[in-house]
Design a protein around this motif. Structure first.
Motif, short mmCIF file in Angstrom:
data_model
loop_
_atom_site.label_atom_id
_atom_site.label_comp_id
_atom_site.label_asym_id
_atom_site.label_seq_id
_atom_site.Cartn_x
_atom_site.Cartn_y
_atom_site.Cartn_z
N ASP A 38 0.63 -1.30 -0.05
CA ASP A 38 -0.07 0.03 -0.05
C ASP A 38 0.72 1.22 -0.20
OD1 ASP A 38 -2.57 -1.33 -0.11
OD2 ASP A 38 -2.66 -1.44 2.04
N SER A 39 2.12 1.31 0.12
CA SER A 39 3.05 2.37 -0.04
C SER A 39 3.81 2.36 -1.22
CB SER A 39 4.18 2.19 1.18
OG SER A 39 4.90 3.19 1.15
N PRO A 40 3.51 3.52 -1.73
CA PRO A 40 4.16 3.84 -3.26
C PRO A 40 5.77 3.79 -3.09
CG PRO A 40 2.46 5.24 -3.16
CD PRO A 40 2.50 4.69 -1.68
N GLY A 41 6.17 4.23 -2.04
CA GLY A 41 7.53 4.39 -1.56
C GLY A 41 8.29 2.98 -1.55
N TYR A 42 7.59 2.15 -0.78
CA TYR A 42 8.02 0.65 -0.80
C TYR A 42 8.02 -0.07 -1.97
CZ TYR A 42 8.19 1.01 4.17
OH TYR A 42 8.71 1.37 5.74
N ALA A 43 7.06 0.39 -3.06
CA ALA A 43 6.94 -0.43 -4.03
C ALA A 43 8.06 0.06 -5.05
CB ALA A 43 5.46 -0.15 -4.76
N LEU A 44 8.33 1.22 -4.90
CA LEU A 44 9.58 1.89 -5.86
C LEU A 44 10.91 1.29 -5.37
CD1 LEU A 44 8.38 5.53 -6.42
CD2 LEU A 44 8.09 3.68 -8.13
N LEU A 45 11.01 1.02 -4.25
CA LEU A 45 12.23 0.76 -3.39
C LEU A 45 12.45 -0.86 -3.69
CD1 LEU A 45 14.66 1.05 -1.62
CD2 LEU A 45 13.17 0.40 0.33
N GLY A 46 11.23 -1.47 -3.70
CA GLY A 46 11.19 -2.93 -4.13
C GLY A 46 11.56 -3.29 -5.68
N GLY A 47 11.03 -2.31 -6.39
CA GLY A 47 11.45 -2.32 -7.73
C GLY A 47 13.03 -2.09 -8.10
N PHE A 48 13.37 -1.25 -7.36
CA PHE A 48 14.76 -0.84 -7.37
C PHE A 48 15.69 -2.10 -7.07
CE2 PHE A 48 18.87 0.96 -5.30
CZ PHE A 48 19.32 1.29 -6.30
N MET A 49 15.24 -2.78 -5.79
CA MET A 49 15.93 -3.70 -5.37
C MET A 49 15.85 -4.94 -6.26
SD MET A 49 15.25 -3.25 -1.34
CE MET A 49 15.33 -5.06 -1.11
N ALA A 50 14.81 -5.05 -7.01
CA ALA A 50 14.42 -6.16 -7.85
C ALA A 50 15.61 -5.81 -9.27
CB ALA A 50 12.92 -6.31 -8.30
N ILE A 51 15.59 -4.66 -9.49
CA ILE A 51 16.40 -4.40 -10.62
C ILE A 51 17.81 -4.68 -10.29
CG2 ILE A 51 17.51 -2.69 -12.18
CD1 ILE A 51 14.63 -1.40 -12.41
N VAL A 52 18.43 -4.17 -9.23
CA VAL A 52 19.78 -4.44 -8.89
C VAL A 52 20.12 -5.74 -8.64
CG1 VAL A 52 21.24 -4.28 -6.89
CG2 VAL A 52 20.00 -2.23 -7.73
N GLY A 53 19.38 -6.66 -7.95
CA GLY A 53 19.54 -8.16 -7.68
C GLY A 53 19.32 -8.79 -9.12
N GLY A 54 18.45 -8.57 -9.85
CA GLY A 54 18.03 -9.05 -11.36
C GLY A 54 19.33 -8.72 -12.21
N MET A 55 19.84 -7.71 -12.18
CA MET A 55 20.95 -7.26 -13.00
C MET A 55 22.34 -7.91 -12.43
SD MET A 55 20.37 -5.44 -15.70
CE MET A 55 22.24 -5.05 -16.04
N ALA A 56 22.48 -8.15 -11.12
CA ALA A 56 23.56 -9.09 -10.80
C ALA A 56 23.49 -10.31 -11.22
CB ALA A 56 23.75 -8.83 -9.11
N MET A 57 22.32 -10.88 -11.10
CA MET A 57 22.36 -12.41 -11.43
C MET A 57 22.37 -12.55 -13.19
SD MET A 57 20.01 -14.59 -9.02
CE MET A 57 18.67 -13.48 -8.40
N VAL A 58 22.00 -11.61 -13.68
CA VAL A 58 21.86 -11.44 -15.10
C VAL A 58 23.35 -11.27 -15.66
CG1 VAL A 58 21.27 -10.55 -17.34
CG2 VAL A 58 19.34 -11.04 -15.72
N ASN A 59 24.11 -10.41 -15.13
CA ASN A 59 25.36 -9.95 -15.64
C ASN A 59 26.25 -11.09 -15.21
OD1 ASN A 59 25.10 -7.61 -16.93
ND2 ASN A 59 24.84 -6.50 -15.11
N TYR A 60 26.15 -11.71 -14.00
CA TYR A 60 27.05 -12.70 -13.66
C TYR A 60 26.80 -14.00 -13.69
CZ TYR A 60 29.33 -8.17 -12.09
OH TYR A 60 30.25 -7.15 -11.96
#
Length: 126
Positions: A38-60
């Motif tokens: 219900d918190s847009p800020g947490y949703a955006l933070l979760g999206g950011f974290m998903a990109i960072v984790g996903g990019m790390a796995m995709v790159n390495y």
């Protein structure tokens, strides 16, 4: 293979911890998840974290092989795509919130624990 083992250990511990936590304290997890969704800020933070984790796995760890390591690659791509979609379209994820809150039953908990056991086995015992 060392990177695959490290990621398997990490995913195993995370999935097992969350799965067991859901078994023991389902109401607490659901309440916390509702507040996060219900918190847009947490949703955006979760999206950011998903990109960072996903990019790390995709790159390495972008291994399209015919064994268990491809599952880690797929998880990385799913995390990356999910994070991008959340950041691009944060207002269009109401359907996802409803689906997640309805589906967080025992079936999903069993799947989370099973995935945790699978990765724990591969990371620590294989």
């Amino acid at each position: 293979m060392e990177l695959s083992i490290f990621i398997a250990r990490t995913l195993g511990v995370v999935y097992l911890t969350v799965g067991i936590g859901l078994f023991l304290f389902r109401e607490v997890y659901i309440l916390a998840l509702r507040k996060i969704l219900d918190s847009p800020g947490y949703a955006l933070l979760g999206g950011f974290m998903a990109i960072v984790g996903g990019m790390a796995m995709v790159n390495y760890h972008n291994y399209w092989v015919n064994d268990w390591r491809v599952i880690i690659t797929i998880i990385g791509w799913i995390a990356l795509i999910k994070g991008i979609l959340i950041l691009l379209f944060p207002l269009y994820f109401d359907w996802f919130k409803k689906l997640l809150l309805v589906r967080i039953g025992k079936g999903l908990t069993i799947v989370i624990v099973a995935v945790g056991l699978f990765f724990t086995y591969l990371g620590f015992l294989n």
